[in-house]
Design an enzyme around this catalytic site. Structure first.
Site: not given
Ligand code: ADP
Length: 158
Positions: A17, A41, A90, A128
């Site tokens: 992120h 959630k 990703r 995450s």
């Molecule tokens: P969501 O619940 O929207 O999937 P996340 O917090 O998991 O929320 O992710 C938010 C954004 O960050 C999404 O666009 C996701 O694809 C991107 N993201 C998550 N992990 C990575 C990573 N390792 N590298 C790049 N982008 C990521």
């Protein structure tokens, strides 16, 4: 002024992120990180805790603002006067889900565009949920998250 929103759960924020945040912040005038509070959630960290962690992690980036939101992303984007939504990709598995949202959002809000940033390859495995799983088993999470997030995770599971 180009205003973008980077929405997500950030439960917790990972190095993947942070990489997207730094790259997106260079492309726009103002970047709002939208922390989703989904009342159906139960996250590991409350919206307030996630906002606080992001605020600390993003301290050195001047054009970034952290807010939390509930409900529809399009409504939050309009509230922020933004026209760009940033999302990270990703793998191909992210694509179909993201495409559905990007297209449906443009129907509701035609002035809004989704900008996809492809992850740096060293973070392509990182999510995450993987971080939470490692942390819950007292695994070493230092390669995955900023040091202050690693600390908060240790506190949560102790
Ligand atoms: P969501 O619940 O929207 O999937 P996340 O917090 O998991 O929320 O992710 C938010 C954004 O960050 C999404 O666009 C996701 O694809 C991107 N993201 C998550 N992990 C990575 C990573 N390792 N590298 C790049 N982008 C990521």
């Amino acid at each position: 002024m180009r205003i973008a929103v980077y929405p997500g759960s950030f439960d917790p924020v990972t190095n993947g992120h942070v990489d997207i945040i730094k790259r997106a912040a260079k492309m726009v005038d103002h970047l709002v990180i939208g922390v989703l509070h989904n009342s159906s959630k139960t996250p590991l960290f409350s919206a307030e805790e996630r906002v606080n962690m992001l605020s600390e992690v993003c301290q050195g980036i001047p054009n970034v603002e952290i807010r939390h939101f509930e409900g529809l992303l399009v409504d939050f984007v309009m509230e922020c006067n933004a026209t760009i939504v940033v999302r990270g990709l990703r793998a191909v598995t992210d694509f179909e889900y993201e495409l559905q949202w990007a297209q449906s959002n443009r129907i509701v809000c035609p002035q809004m565009d989704t900008m996809f940033l492809v992850t740096n390859v060293q973070y392509s495995y990182l999510s995450s949920s993987v971080v939470r799983e490692y942390a819950s088993h007292r695994g070493d999470i230092s390669p995955f998250v900023p040091p202050l997030v690693a600390e908060r995770l240790k506190e949560k599971y102790n």
